[in-house]
Enzyme design. Structure first.
Site, PDB file in Angstrom:
ATOM      1  N   HIS A  89      76.223 -29.960 -35.779  1.00 46.44           N
ATOM      2  CA  HIS A  89      74.777 -29.811 -35.929  1.00 46.44           C
ATOM      3  C   HIS A  89      74.294 -28.734 -34.975  1.00 46.44           C
ATOM      4  CE1 HIS A  89      70.619 -30.837 -36.765  1.00 46.44           C
ATOM      5  NE2 HIS A  89      70.415 -30.658 -35.473  1.00 46.44           N
ATOM      6  N   ASP A 168      62.842 -41.547 -39.399  1.00 48.05           N
ATOM      7  CA  ASP A 168      62.767 -40.199 -38.819  1.00 48.05           C
ATOM      8  C   ASP A 168      61.953 -39.271 -39.710  1.00 48.05           C
ATOM      9  OD1 ASP A 168      63.495 -38.056 -36.942  1.00 48.05           O
ATOM     10  OD2 ASP A 168      64.436 -37.250 -38.744  1.00 48.05           O
ATOM     11  N   ARG A 175      55.048 -36.042 -35.885  1.00 52.10           N
ATOM     12  CA  ARG A 175      55.167 -35.250 -34.649  1.00 52.10           C
ATOM     13  C   ARG A 175      54.763 -33.805 -34.881  1.00 52.10           C
ATOM     14  NH1 ARG A 175      61.032 -35.758 -33.689  1.00 52.10           N
ATOM     15  NH2 ARG A 175      60.660 -34.260 -32.043  1.00 52.10           N
ATOM     16  N   SER A 190      65.887 -38.150 -33.092  1.00 52.29           N
ATOM     17  CA  SER A 190      65.690 -37.674 -34.462  1.00 52.29           C
ATOM     18  C   SER A 190      66.995 -37.084 -34.992  1.00 52.29           C
ATOM     19  CB  SER A 190      64.571 -36.621 -34.450  1.00 52.29           C
ATOM     20  OG  SER A 190      64.543 -35.892 -35.632  1.00 52.29           O
ATOM     21  N   LYS A 194      70.082 -39.234 -37.638  1.00 50.28           N
ATOM     22  CA  LYS A 194      70.557 -38.715 -38.933  1.00 50.28           C
ATOM     23  C   LYS A 194      72.062 -38.475 -38.901  1.00 50.28           C
ATOM     24  CE  LYS A 194      67.225 -35.745 -38.587  1.00 50.28           C
ATOM     25  NZ  LYS A 194      66.176 -34.766 -38.607  1.00 50.28           N
TER      26      LYS A 194
END
Ligand code: URA
Length: 430
Positions: A89, A168, A175, A190, A194
């Site tokens: 990620h 999320d 947010r 967050s 995931k």
């Protein structure tokens, strides 16, 4: 029949966090579940998000918050596959197309890469937007299709289903409009909710630092990386992070089809040095995380095995790997006003220019132009003659050139000072 009394009073919980107290584990579970199903109102959760931004979360609160976000939806399970699963990620940067060569490369070396990705918003592009410039390619896959592709091809890049951490999805949208994106515990939970829900057994994080990144300072990026690595390890997912430079764009392209073309160059054994370096650094970390240390990813890149997996991965999702990629209808070249050394090429300026040319979207429902973006002809430290091309701007809508040029003009300089090379990988955490 009267509805049952809530287990907690959300206003009490907001006051507790506002005043610097600690939320009980059960209260965190209740809060996230009640927000997801609408019992806690948006305005109450926005007050809570602001209290968290100002007061932070303890390690115990954060682990529970993340677990509750995972529990709000489905958790995928790839443990039945014959290969170990590992994912990457990135916290997002300009020209960050690394997933495209990386996923097939790591699959070519024996791992399975389930890469659930998103679309871009703002100045950084989304992996799905990039791949959707390949004619025929589709992002939406069911779990059965995804699992079969992971077993057969080894890599899948597709859209996250709506069942993955729905808490999320709601909280991130909130947010975005309440000034509470920039909270390290909220960003960490967050991302990690995931990634953990995605069912990977190992995870490598690319945490970007610099003008084009979420985290502008190394200290903040390091804190985010350490927080995410801790969350992953606590959840039983082998997790490491690289801190990498994002003050200058990665590679020589920013824009969807332009970045796919550059990724294919890397898979063909060429491409810009920094893209190759980061792809290999992340591949080595991913393979080490699942114990596949006997294979050198540089070999799989050089001998075409990674390219074979790319072609199979694109084909399995309806794409034609041989199709010509879309090109923008119009181009304009920005040239050096004087001879000298390129002092800087600012990632944020290039990202905003690509966005203004049509490569990105301002609202989730906007369409992107596949061919739009910025092609860089120089990097910081390069010598240029007066009039030499610095950037080529691509768009279908030429009225966008002026605004893109205006933002780009602030983002580079040609001067007389020598410019030293900056390390791409700043540190490793894990
Ligand atoms: N990316 C995410 O998925 N969540 C954040 O909070 C920030 C970036």
């Amino acid at each position: 029949m009267p509805s049952p009394a809530p287990a907690f009073d959300v206003v009490d919980l907001i006051r507790t966090k506002r005043d610097g107290g600690e939320l009980e584990p059960d209260a965190v579970d209740w809060l996230i579940a009640a927000y997801t199903d609408g019992r806690v109102a948006e305005e109450q959760m926005s007050a809570m998000a602001m209290a968290v931004l100002l007061r932070g979360l303890s390690r115990t609160e954060l682990a529970r918050w993340t677990a509750a976000m995972i529990a709000s939806g489905e958790r995928m399970n790839f443990s039945g596959l014959s290969r170990p699963t590992v994912d990457k990620h990135s916290t997002g940067g300009v020209g960050d197309k690394i997933t495209l060569p990386l996923a097939p490369l790591v699959a070519a070396c024996g791992a399975a890469v389930p890469q659930l990705s998103g679309r871009g918003l703002g100045h950084t592009g989304g992996t799905l937007d990039k791949l959707e410039s390949v004619p025929g390619w589709r992002a939406g896959l069911g779990v059965a299709e995804m699992t079969a592709q992971l077993e057969d091809v080894g890599a899948v890049i597709c859209a996250a289903g709506s069942d993955l951490a729905p808490a999320d999805k709601k909280l991130y949208a909130l947010r975005d409009v309440t000034g509470t994106v920039e909270s390290i515990p909220l960003i960490a939970s967050s991302i990690m909710s995931k990634k953990i829900a995605e069912g990977t057994s190992a995870l490598v994080l690319d945490v970007k630092v610099g003008s084009g990144a979420f985290m502008k300072s190394e200290a903040d990026a390091r804190e985010l990386a350490e927080t995410m690595v801790g969350l992953g390890q606590d959840a039983g997912v082998t997790t490491v992070a690289l801190l990498t430079q994002m003050s200058t764009p990665l590679g020589l392209t920013a824009g969807n089809a332009l970045e796919v073309a550059e990724s294919v160059e890397v898979l063909a054994g060429g491409g810009p040095e920094d893209v190759v370096e980061l792809t290999l650094a992340l591949a080595r970390e991913m393979l080490a995380a699942v114990g596949l240390t006997a294979v050198d990813p540089a070999d799989a890149l050089a001998d075409g095995r990674a390219m074979d997996v790319w072609r199979a991965m694109i084909g399995a999702q309806g794409g034609d790997p041989d199709a010509t990629l879309p090109r923008a209808r119009e181009t304009e070249v920005v040239r050096a006003g004087r001879a000298g050394t390129v002092q800087r090429v600012d990632a944020m300026a290039v990202g905003l220019a690509a966005w203004r040319l049509g490569a990105g979207r301002a609202r989730r429902e906007d369409a992107v132009q596949a061919g739009a973006g910025v092609q860089l002809h120089v990097r910081p430290g390069d010598r240029v003659a007066a009039g030499a091309p610095l950037f080529t701007l691509h768009t279908d809508t030429p009225q966008r050139f002026a605004r893109a040029q205006a933002v780009l003009a602030e983002g580079y300089a040609v001067g007389d000072e020598p410019v030293g090379a900056q390390p791409l990988v700043i540190d490793r955490i894990g």
